[in-house]
Design a protein around this motif. Structure first.
Motif, PDB file in Angstrom:
ATOM      1  N   PHE A  19       0.828  -1.204   0.000  1.00  0.00           N
ATOM      2  CA  PHE A  19       0.000   0.000   0.000  1.00  0.00           C
ATOM      3  C   PHE A  19       0.866   1.259   0.000  1.00  0.00           C
ATOM      4  O   PHE A  19       0.633   2.193  -0.780  1.00  0.00           O
ATOM      5  CB  PHE A  19      -0.930  -0.010   1.217  1.00  0.00           C
ATOM      6  N   GLU A  20       1.867   1.297   0.862  1.00  0.00           N
ATOM      7  CA  GLU A  20       2.747   2.472   0.943  1.00  0.00           C
ATOM      8  C   GLU A  20       3.550   2.651  -0.346  1.00  0.00           C
ATOM      9  O   GLU A  20       3.730   3.768  -0.824  1.00  0.00           O
ATOM     10  CB  GLU A  20       3.699   2.350   2.134  1.00  0.00           C
ATOM     11  N   TRP A  21       4.060   1.546  -0.908  1.00  0.00           N
ATOM     12  CA  TRP A  21       4.834   1.632  -2.145  1.00  0.00           C
ATOM     13  C   TRP A  21       3.970   2.183  -3.277  1.00  0.00           C
ATOM     14  O   TRP A  21       4.409   3.056  -4.029  1.00  0.00           O
ATOM     15  CB  TRP A  21       5.358   0.244  -2.514  1.00  0.00           C
ATOM     16  N   GLU A  22       2.737   1.688  -3.368  1.00  0.00           N
ATOM     17  CA  GLU A  22       1.842   2.141  -4.435  1.00  0.00           C
ATOM     18  C   GLU A  22       1.479   3.618  -4.251  1.00  0.00           C
ATOM     19  O   GLU A  22       1.436   4.384  -5.211  1.00  0.00           O
ATOM     20  CB  GLU A  22       0.585   1.269  -4.429  1.00  0.00           C
ATOM     21  N   ARG A  23       1.277   4.036  -3.018  1.00  0.00           N
ATOM     22  CA  ARG A  23       0.930   5.432  -2.735  1.00  0.00           C
ATOM     23  C   ARG A  23       2.102   6.358  -3.068  1.00  0.00           C
ATOM     24  O   ARG A  23       1.925   7.405  -3.693  1.00  0.00           O
ATOM     25  CB  ARG A  23       0.541   5.584  -1.264  1.00  0.00           C
ATOM     26  N   ARG A  24       3.304   5.968  -2.672  1.00  0.00           N
ATOM     27  CA  ARG A  24       4.487   6.785  -2.982  1.00  0.00           C
ATOM     28  C   ARG A  24       4.742   6.854  -4.482  1.00  0.00           C
ATOM     29  O   ARG A  24       5.150   7.890  -5.005  1.00  0.00           O
ATOM     30  CB  ARG A  24       5.713   6.227  -2.275  1.00  0.00           C
ATOM     31  N   ASP A  25       4.535   5.740  -5.170  1.00  0.00           N
ATOM     32  CA  ASP A  25       4.732   5.719  -6.615  1.00  0.00           C
ATOM     33  C   ASP A  25       3.749   6.654  -7.306  1.00  0.00           C
ATOM     34  O   ASP A  25       4.116   7.355  -8.239  1.00  0.00           O
ATOM     35  CB  ASP A  25       4.563   4.286  -7.139  1.00  0.00           C
ATOM     36  N   ARG A  26       2.495   6.664  -6.837  1.00  0.00           N
ATOM     37  CA  ARG A  26       1.504   7.580  -7.418  1.00  0.00           C
ATOM     38  C   ARG A  26       1.890   9.029  -7.173  1.00  0.00           C
ATOM     39  O   ARG A  26       1.738   9.874  -8.049  1.00  0.00           O
ATOM     40  CB  ARG A  26       0.119   7.303  -6.812  1.00  0.00           C
ATOM     41  N   LYS A  27       2.395   9.329  -5.979  1.00  0.00           N
ATOM     42  CA  LYS A  27       2.807  10.706  -5.676  1.00  0.00           C
ATOM     43  C   LYS A  27       4.021  11.115  -6.511  1.00  0.00           C
ATOM     44  O   LYS A  27       4.090  12.234  -7.007  1.00  0.00           O
ATOM     45  CB  LYS A  27       3.153  10.846  -4.190  1.00  0.00           C
ATOM     46  N   LYS A  28       4.988  10.199  -6.642  1.00  0.00           N
ATOM     47  CA  LYS A  28       6.223  10.504  -7.364  1.00  0.00           C
ATOM     48  C   LYS A  28       5.962  10.739  -8.847  1.00  0.00           C
ATOM     49  O   LYS A  28       6.528  11.652  -9.439  1.00  0.00           O
ATOM     50  CB  LYS A  28       7.236   9.370  -7.177  1.00  0.00           C
ATOM     51  N   THR A  29       5.092   9.932  -9.422  1.00  0.00           N
ATOM     52  CA  THR A  29       4.845  10.046 -10.859  1.00  0.00           C
ATOM     53  C   THR A  29       3.706  11.007 -11.176  1.00  0.00           C
ATOM     54  O   THR A  29       3.490  11.338 -12.335  1.00  0.00           O
ATOM     55  CB  THR A  29       4.515   8.667 -11.461  1.00  0.00           C
ATOM     56  N   ASP A  34      -6.468   4.877 -11.153  1.00  0.00           N
ATOM     57  CA  ASP A  34      -7.322   4.284 -10.130  1.00  0.00           C
ATOM     58  C   ASP A  34      -6.485   3.727  -8.976  1.00  0.00           C
ATOM     59  O   ASP A  34      -5.412   3.175  -9.186  1.00  0.00           O
ATOM     60  CB  ASP A  34      -8.136   3.156 -10.783  1.00  0.00           C
ATOM     61  N   LYS A  35      -7.000   3.859  -7.774  1.00  0.00           N
ATOM     62  CA  LYS A  35      -6.300   3.387  -6.584  1.00  0.00           C
ATOM     63  C   LYS A  35      -6.750   1.982  -6.191  1.00  0.00           C
ATOM     64  O   LYS A  35      -6.607   1.582  -5.046  1.00  0.00           O
ATOM     65  CB  LYS A  35      -6.569   4.334  -5.418  1.00  0.00           C
ATOM     66  N   PHE A  36      -7.266   1.230  -7.136  1.00  0.00           N
ATOM     67  CA  PHE A  36      -7.847  -0.086  -6.862  1.00  0.00           C
ATOM     68  C   PHE A  36      -6.861  -1.011  -6.159  1.00  0.00           C
ATOM     69  O   PHE A  36      -7.176  -1.610  -5.134  1.00  0.00           O
ATOM     70  CB  PHE A  36      -8.322  -0.714  -8.168  1.00  0.00           C
ATOM     71  N   PHE A  37      -5.647  -1.096  -6.678  1.00  0.00           N
ATOM     72  CA  PHE A  37      -4.647  -2.017  -6.125  1.00  0.00           C
ATOM     73  C   PHE A  37      -4.280  -1.621  -4.701  1.00  0.00           C
ATOM     74  O   PHE A  37      -4.235  -2.459  -3.804  1.00  0.00           O
ATOM     75  CB  PHE A  37      -3.416  -2.024  -7.030  1.00  0.00           C
ATOM     76  N   GLY A  38      -4.051  -0.347  -4.471  1.00  0.00           N
ATOM     77  CA  GLY A  38      -3.702   0.132  -3.136  1.00  0.00           C
ATOM     78  C   GLY A  38      -4.829  -0.030  -2.142  1.00  0.00           C
ATOM     79  O   GLY A  38      -4.606  -0.358  -0.975  1.00  0.00           O
ATOM     80  N   ASN A  39      -6.053   0.189  -2.594  1.00  0.00           N
ATOM     81  CA  ASN A  39      -7.196   0.029  -1.699  1.00  0.00           C
ATOM     82  C   ASN A  39      -7.359  -1.418  -1.244  1.00  0.00           C
ATOM     83  O   ASN A  39      -7.635  -1.683  -0.083  1.00  0.00           O
ATOM     84  CB  ASN A  39      -8.473   0.521  -2.368  1.00  0.00           C
ATOM     85  N   TRP A  40      -7.178  -2.365  -2.168  1.00  0.00           N
ATOM     86  CA  TRP A  40      -7.314  -3.768  -1.788  1.00  0.00           C
ATOM     87  C   TRP A  40      -6.155  -4.222  -0.919  1.00  0.00           C
ATOM     88  O   TRP A  40      -6.318  -5.090  -0.065  1.00  0.00           O
ATOM     89  CB  TRP A  40      -7.473  -4.660  -3.015  1.00  0.00           C
ATOM     90  N   ALA A  41      -4.975  -3.633  -1.102  1.00  0.00           N
ATOM     91  CA  ALA A  41      -3.850  -3.956  -0.222  1.00  0.00           C
ATOM     92  C   ALA A  41      -4.151  -3.483   1.193  1.00  0.00           C
ATOM     93  O   ALA A  41      -3.818  -4.160   2.170  1.00  0.00           O
ATOM     94  CB  ALA A  41      -2.569  -3.318  -0.743  1.00  0.00           C
ATOM     95  N   LEU A  42      -4.802  -2.332   1.321  1.00  0.00           N
ATOM     96  CA  LEU A  42      -5.165  -1.816   2.638  1.00  0.00           C
ATOM     97  C   LEU A  42      -6.239  -2.692   3.296  1.00  0.00           C
ATOM     98  O   LEU A  42      -6.162  -2.985   4.496  1.00  0.00           O
ATOM     99  CB  LEU A  42      -5.644  -0.377   2.517  1.00  0.00           C
ATOM    100  N   VAL A  43      -7.202  -3.145   2.521  1.00  0.00           N
ATOM    101  CA  VAL A  43      -8.242  -4.048   3.050  1.00  0.00           C
ATOM    102  C   VAL A  43      -7.601  -5.361   3.504  1.00  0.00           C
ATOM    103  O   VAL A  43      -7.903  -5.871   4.593  1.00  0.00           O
ATOM    104  CB  VAL A  43      -9.334  -4.307   1.986  1.00  0.00           C
ATOM    105  N   ALA A  44      -6.697  -5.891   2.695  1.00  0.00           N
ATOM    106  CA  ALA A  44      -6.021  -7.143   3.063  1.00  0.00           C
ATOM    107  C   ALA A  44      -5.177  -6.954   4.320  1.00  0.00           C
ATOM    108  O   ALA A  44      -5.094  -7.860   5.159  1.00  0.00           O
ATOM    109  CB  ALA A  44      -5.150  -7.614   1.902  1.00  0.00           C
ATOM    110  N   PHE A  45      -4.562  -5.777   4.478  1.00  0.00           N
ATOM    111  CA  PHE A  45      -3.796  -5.493   5.691  1.00  0.00           C
ATOM    112  C   PHE A  45      -4.684  -5.580   6.926  1.00  0.00           C
ATOM    113  O   PHE A  45      -4.327  -6.212   7.923  1.00  0.00           O
ATOM    114  CB  PHE A  45      -3.143  -4.110   5.611  1.00  0.00           C
ATOM    115  N   TRP A  46      -5.846  -4.940   6.891  1.00  0.00           N
ATOM    116  CA  TRP A  46      -6.719  -4.943   8.064  1.00  0.00           C
ATOM    117  C   TRP A  46      -7.267  -6.333   8.359  1.00  0.00           C
ATOM    118  O   TRP A  46      -7.452  -6.702   9.520  1.00  0.00           O
ATOM    119  CB  TRP A  46      -7.860  -3.940   7.896  1.00  0.00           C
TER     120      TRP A  46
END
Length: 62
Positions: A19-29, A34-46
């Motif tokens: 989740f953090e890697w995907e968020r940083r990559d979106r900010k950097k680029t 869509d944040k689909f991948f990051g959102n599901w990583a966050l759901v899987a984390f919880w």
């Protein structure tokens, strides 16, 4: 139970890392994709965090 708790702890760390890697990559680029991948990583984390607590409590209450 302790092995299950350790496995879920490691999985939750992997998912929050994704989740953090995907968020940083979106900010950097500057991506507006869509944040689909990051959102599901966050759901899987919880989910993994919940099961870590369940397994850890199960191991320590025996």
């Amino acid at each position: 139970m302790i092995a299950a708790a350790v496995i879920t702890l490691l999985l939750s760390l992997v998912f929050i890392g994704v989740f953090e890697w995907e968020r940083r990559d979106r900010k950097k680029t500057g991506s507006k994709e869509d944040k689909f991948f990051g959102n599901w990583a966050l759901v899987a984390f919880w989910i993994c965090a919940f099961f870590f607590v369940v397994f850890a409590l199960g191991a320590f209450t025996k």
